[in-house]
Write an enzyme that holds these catalytic residues in place. Structure first.
Site, short mmCIF file in Angstrom:
data_model
loop_
_atom_site.label_atom_id
_atom_site.label_comp_id
_atom_site.label_asym_id
_atom_site.label_seq_id
_atom_site.Cartn_x
_atom_site.Cartn_y
_atom_site.Cartn_z
N GLY A 262 -83.53 37.03 -13.99
CA GLY A 262 -82.89 37.73 -13.67
C GLY A 262 -81.31 36.67 -13.57
O GLY A 262 -81.17 35.53 -13.73
N SER A 263 -80.05 37.57 -13.13
CA SER A 263 -78.85 36.74 -13.62
C SER A 263 -78.56 35.95 -11.34
O SER A 263 -76.81 35.65 -12.21
CB SER A 263 -77.65 37.76 -13.10
N CYS A 264 -79.23 36.28 -11.68
CA CYS A 264 -79.02 35.31 -9.99
C CYS A 264 -80.21 34.76 -9.46
O CYS A 264 -79.65 33.61 -8.97
CB CYS A 264 -78.85 36.87 -8.70
N PHE A 265 -81.74 34.51 -9.74
CA PHE A 265 -82.30 33.73 -8.26
C PHE A 265 -82.34 31.87 -8.96
O PHE A 265 -81.73 31.81 -8.51
CB PHE A 265 -83.50 34.04 -8.27
N ASP A 268 -78.15 30.83 -8.82
CA ASP A 268 -77.71 30.94 -7.32
C ASP A 268 -78.75 29.33 -6.61
O ASP A 268 -77.95 28.61 -5.65
CB ASP A 268 -78.53 31.88 -6.72
#
Ligand code: NAD
Length: 426
Positions: A262-265, A268
């Site tokens: 995904g684009s986050c975990f 980030d």
């Protein structure tokens, strides 16, 4: 109130539509003219459950889109920065898009009379709002802090459930430079039944990273236990179901499998690692979280080789390309390293995803994409399951089309009988 939303990706479009639903007037700003055209036509630029209904309801009424920052700032009281914050080549946060949006916002703000609040909703490492966004706005608007407000309001929505999560959040965090900024932003959420956690700017930024890093850690922990269970012949899902009943642990995010994407975990956790190092701290545990996650999908290839031997010229069906179910988003999908490795080893790849075939085709042009699982499975020597789509739970006779009914399940979703089944870590 009147709101402008800068950047109409997942977060921006969903926030804009939901703020309209809460009764606000919303102007979206993007540099992508196609997205602007789509939003003005009431067509969602991304797939999200419930988004199309909201855009259809409000586009052309209290929701519109433009590329003109000056028009958007003039026509609003609060601007949310929702642009992307990708990783740079070394994994640190790349703030160039945030800088560019802040510069355009600052310039537009310089021409506006009256109080205006700039809110950072993009996920940014601690200190960014104070030390990057605020000075750029001051420089380009010619105004001093206090003449305008600054706040940081991280977003916790999950892709696939984004509209629901925005309207029914577990928490709303508002970090303010001062009370006036934070009060203005907090009022925008009137109508949502949720307490607001008020903090300073850098604490709000850190809450978002700590939140994602904890969830990513849970997944890598579950995968590590799962790998040990697999070696010892223990069903790791029985283990996770049991420990998940401990109220101090909780069952969510303990589903072992191919890892998180995904684009986050991933970005980030990497950004937090980079920021920690910049602050002089070596984040040993966060590094391990990423290491487990990077090796996990390649374990599928190891299992495949144990079963098939050399995979050169073998036909491998890959079911599931999106990084998770209910989205067309393939960013950092665990299917990507798996397909790359299959192609490196000269296997022929047949893929199926209910929503993400088109996006994956942009990365891997040489894969054969199909519109049904059965078509992708036809003649395959093995099937790898990479996304937990609900429709895969009911697959059964479709596997009969395979040359060998070997299924390696990376997501614990296959229930079919009469197949040669291997779980990734169960
Ligand atoms: P995205 O890449 O889907 O969308 C960003 C949008 O910004 C694009 O439409 C792009 O065209 C636009 N844009 C780029 N430069 C611009 C500029 N100078 N001015 C105006 N628009 C510009 O990003 P996203 O997934 O919505 O994520 C946005 C932020 O929210 C990131 O920081 C992300 O980490 C964070 N976030 C994302 C999610 C998620 O589930 N996607 C959840 C919580 C937080």
């Amino acid at each position: 109130m009147r709101i402008s939303v800068i950047g109409t990706g997942y977060v921006g479009t969903v926030s804009a539509a939901c703020f309209a639903e809460l009764g606000h007037e919303v102007i979206c700003v993007d540099i992508d003219n196609e997205k602007i055209r789509q939003i003005n036509a009431g067509v969602p630029p991304i797939y999200e459950d419930g988004l199309e209904e909201l855009l259809k309801k409000y586009a052309g009424r209290r929701l519109c889109a433009t590329s003109d920052y000056a028009q958007a700032v003039r026509g609003s009281d609060v601007s949310f920065i929702c642009v992307g914050t990708p990783s740079d080549a070394s994994g640190n946060i790349d703030l160039s898009i945030v800088r560019s949006a802040s510069k355009s916002l600052g310039t537009a703000l310089g021409k506006k009379k009256g109080y205006h609040v700039v809110v950072v909703k993009s996920t940014v490492v601690p200190e960014t709002t104070e030390k990057v966004v605020l000075p750029i706005i001051e420089q380009h608007s010619g105004k001093k802090r206090g003449e305008f407000g600054i706040a940081m309001n991280p977003e916790f929505l999950r892709e696939g459930k984004a509209v629901h999560d925005f309207m029914h959040p577990d928490k709303i965090v508002v970090g303010g430079m001062d009370d006036r900024s934070a009060d203005t932003v907090s009022k925008l959420y009137n109508g949502i039944d949720c307490d607001i956690i008020r903090t300073d700017l850098r604490t709000a930024e850190m809450i978002k990273y700590a939140n994602n890093a904890f969830l990513a850690t849970k997944i890598s922990f579950a995968n590590e236990i799962g790998n040990i269970c697999k070696a010892l012949g223990i069903d790791t899902y029985t283990v996770m179901d049991a420990i998940g009943r401990d109220s101090r642990i909780g069952r969510a995010f303990l589903n072992c499998g191919a890892g998180f994407g995904g684009s986050c975990f991933p970005k980030d956790v990497r950004a937090l690692i980079g920021k920690a190092q910049e602050a002089g701290y070596a984040p040993l545990m966060l590094r391990s979280v990423m290491e487990v996650n990077e090796s996990q999908p390649l374990r599928i290839i190891e299992l495949l080789r144990e079963k098939l031997g050399d995979i050169k010229d073998k036909r491998i069906a890959v079911l599931g390309l999106a990084f998770k179910n209910d989205t067309d988003d393939i960013r950092e999908s665990r299917a990507i390293p798996v397909i790359r490795e299959l192609l490196n080893r000269k296997a022929s790849v047949a893929a199926y995803d209910p929503l993400a075939n088109g996006n994956m085709r942009k990365i891997f042009g040489s894969v054969d994409y199909f519109n049904s699982p059965e078509d992708a499975l036809r003649g395959a020597d093995a099937c790898l399951v990479m996304t937990e789509w609900d429709e895969f739970r009911n697959l059964g006779i479709e596997f009969d089309a395979m040359a060998r009914r070997l299924v390696i399940d990376g997501r614990h979703v296959i229930n079919a009988k009469g197949i040669e089944y291997t779980g990734l870590c169960w």
